[in-house]
Design an enzyme around this catalytic site. Structure first.
Site, short mmCIF file in Angstrom:
data_model
loop_
_atom_site.label_atom_id
_atom_site.label_comp_id
_atom_site.label_asym_id
_atom_site.label_seq_id
_atom_site.Cartn_x
_atom_site.Cartn_y
_atom_site.Cartn_z
N GLU A 57 7.79 3.17 14.54
CA GLU A 57 8.60 3.67 13.43
C GLU A 57 8.46 5.18 13.39
O GLU A 57 7.39 5.71 13.67
CB GLU A 57 8.13 3.04 12.10
CG GLU A 57 8.40 1.54 12.08
CD GLU A 57 8.11 0.89 10.74
OE1 GLU A 57 7.17 1.32 10.04
OE2 GLU A 57 8.83 -0.05 10.38
N CYS A 76 -3.42 1.40 6.73
CA CYS A 76 -3.80 0.75 7.99
C CYS A 76 -4.19 1.78 9.05
O CYS A 76 -4.80 1.42 10.05
CB CYS A 76 -2.71 -0.18 8.48
SG CYS A 76 -1.08 0.46 8.26
N GLU A 100 4.21 -3.83 12.39
CA GLU A 100 3.16 -2.81 12.20
C GLU A 100 2.05 -3.50 11.43
O GLU A 100 2.20 -3.82 10.26
CB GLU A 100 3.71 -1.59 11.47
CG GLU A 100 3.03 -0.31 11.92
CD GLU A 100 2.29 0.38 10.80
OE1 GLU A 100 1.11 0.00 10.57
OE2 GLU A 100 2.87 1.28 10.19
N ASN A 129 0.82 -1.23 0.00
CA ASN A 129 0.00 0.00 0.00
C ASN A 129 0.85 1.27 0.00
O ASN A 129 0.43 2.30 -0.52
CB ASN A 129 -1.03 -0.01 1.14
CG ASN A 129 -0.41 -0.11 2.52
OD1 ASN A 129 0.74 -0.50 2.65
ND2 ASN A 129 -1.18 0.21 3.53
#
Ligand code: ADP
Length: 503
Positions: free
Chosen positions: A483, A309, A275, A174
């Site tokens: 992150e 997400c 993640e 994505n």
């Protein structure tokens, strides 16, 4: 004996090369120890344009043997890379950054062609991705140890922050560029070497980034690239994580795959960052600035066709402003333009593949069957293929599937609530906990909500909250680790204490 298949460049590959300013960004296979894979492979990886179904390239997929070779290369390069003074690693990262910026138009076009997002958004992602490289070039120079006092006067303790070692980075489709730099830049800054395995849907962006890393002068073996097909990803993934020379897994993708990889990582007790999926609530209270909230919902929900997400998956609206907010959102969604991402003015490209379209259709059908109303969209777009109409659903209730599973598509489901407690309970009623957003002008409520939401990231009167300067990551089944910001480099460092006695 195994036989190699030729994975020749398609006739369709040639026009793609012709559209780029720099055709050297296209390579035919993985990148191991400074060598690009040839077109001969055990399996071929076709890359298609989701807007047209056209074959863009046929790449040589990596084998299990290639994966081991990549780990060997990374392991051999590790010590030398870690031993470089931080400012030299920083300079190489800045050179990579400069290469990315100089090739931004080509990188954006490759991304739009293989992933589908509109060109302007793709360019935005390239710049966003580059920002991590510049940020961690700076952070490389700020990895400090300490000198601690201890319980006895004749002792001192030093702490060192040292690179964890060889990193396996597995990334999704994505954000084909930014999810790579968000992992690789802090890993490189910390002194780690990397085996990168991008999504089989979007290998061209990964290849281009590795070409640019090589052009920037990052030494052979420090970044390696392994390409998989859907059929061999499980065995290659296993081979990577079973190799005792690997010390760290950094993964972004689905919760299901994350769990599989976490189990594999357990055998060698790897340090892991994950993640994973999200189910972000976006809450609109009755005292909110409704225009701002509608702008935020639009940006969060429909960016990347809803395939992020952190995107708002459930929009919770206080009953007294439900109709007014719905009208404002519908007015905005109506103006979205569906089409191929390369077409000027398009804001909504195709979804990534047929499974994605089917999932969106299943969620919409389930919601409608349980009493929701589609006031806009609700169907595949008349263009056919992988295009789906931007959709707004009203009268959505918490029992519907769309409230519990990540839709990953351009569908905005609106639920009504009455009280703050109810909104909070609805928002926290999820096994996920990545991001969420709410709109209110009440400061006390803002603090109450921000503290009580079970999420890794909260936007208050803001719905786009990701940048290189902030930590992103999940709680619950949305993941482990962070992150971005200085937190991002910690994931690639270990703390060692050195006790010195007899002083
Ligand atoms: P999606 O379903 O959205 O593609 P995934 O979590 O399956 O999400 O994919 C994210 C990344 O994980 C991709 O690079 C994919 O190739 C990779 N992947 C999927 N399954 C495995 C596996 N068993 N081992 C290693 N990598 C995997």
């Amino acid at each position: 004996m195994t036989t190699l298949t030729a994975c020749p460049a398609d006739p369709a590959h040639a026009p793609l090369a012709g559209q780029l300013q720099h055709s050297y960004l296209l390579q035919q296979g993985g990148f191991i120890n400074g060598q690009w894979g040839s077109a001969a492979a055990h399996a071929c990886l076709p890359v298609t344009d989701p807007a047209t179904g056209q074959r863009l390239a046929t790449l040589a997929a990596s084998s299990v043997g290639d994966a081991r070779e990549a780990v060997r290369g990374a392991s051999a390069a590790q010590a030398g890379w870690a031993a470089l003074p931080a400012r030299e690693r920083a300079a190489l990262l800045m050179a990579w950054h400069a290469q990315i910026i100089a090739h931004a138009d080509d990188l954006a076009l490759l991304m739009t062609r293989e992933q589908g997002k509109p060109l302007a958004e793709a360019r935005g992602e390239v710049m966003f991705g580059a920002s991590f490289v510049a940020w961690y070039a700076e952070e490389a120079k700020r990895v400090h140890g300490e000198v601690l006092q201890t319980y006895s006067a004749d002792r001192r303790v030093l702490t060192l922050r040292q690179p964890v070692g060889v990193v396996v980075a597995i990334t999704p489709w994505n954000f084909p560029s930014a999810m790579i730099t968000r992992k690789c830049a802090p890993a490189l800054a910390a002194g780690c070497s990397i085996v990168l395995k991008p999504s089989e849907e979007t290998p061209l962006s990964a290849i281009a980034l590795c070409v640019l890393a090589q052009r920037a002068g990052i030494p052979d073996g420090v970044i390696n690239l392994v390409l998989c097909t859907r059929d061999n990803v499980a065995e290659v993934g296993r081979a990577l994580l079973e190799d005792s020379r690997v010390r760290k897994l950094s993964f972004t993708g689905s919760t299901q795959t994350g769990k599989t990889l976490m189990r594999l990582a357990a055998d060698n007790v790897l340090k892991v960052s994950l993640e994973l999926g999200g189910n972000a609530p976006l809450i609109v209270f009755d005292d909110a600035d409704l225009d701002r909230a509608a702008d935020g919902a639009l940006a969060s929900k429909f960016r990347n066709m809803g395939q992020t997400c952190t995107c708002a998956n459930r929009i919770l609206v206080q009953r007294s402003v439900y109709e007014a907010f719905a009208a404002k959102l519908v007015e905005r969604v109506r103006n979205l333009k569906v089409g191929p991402g390369t077409e000027p003015g398009v804001t909504q490209g195709p979804l990534i593949n047929h499974q994605a379209v089917q999932k969106v259709q299943r969620h919409v059908a389930d919601a409608l069957a349980h009493g929701a109303r589609a006031v806009l969209g609700g169907k595949p777009d008349a263009r056919g293929g992988l295009f789906f109409q931007p959709t707004v659903l009203l009268d959505v209730t918490p029992r519907m599937r769309i409230c519990h599973e990540e839709t990953f598509g351009p569908v905005a489901p609106l639920l009504a609530f009455d009280t703050e407690e109810e909104a909070l309970a609805l928002a926290n009623d999820s096994s996920y906990g990545l991001a969420g957003y709410f709109y209110t002008r009440d400061l006390a409520r803002a603090l109450r909500m921000a503290e009580r939401l079970e999420l890794g990231a909260v936007g208050v009167n803001e719905a786009v909250i990701s940048s290189e300067a902030v930590p992103i990551g999940g709680v619950k089944q949305s993941g482990i680790g962070r992150e971005g910001a200085h937190h991002g480099i910690d994931e690639f460092l270990e703390t060692k204490q050195i006790t010195i006695g007899a002083l």
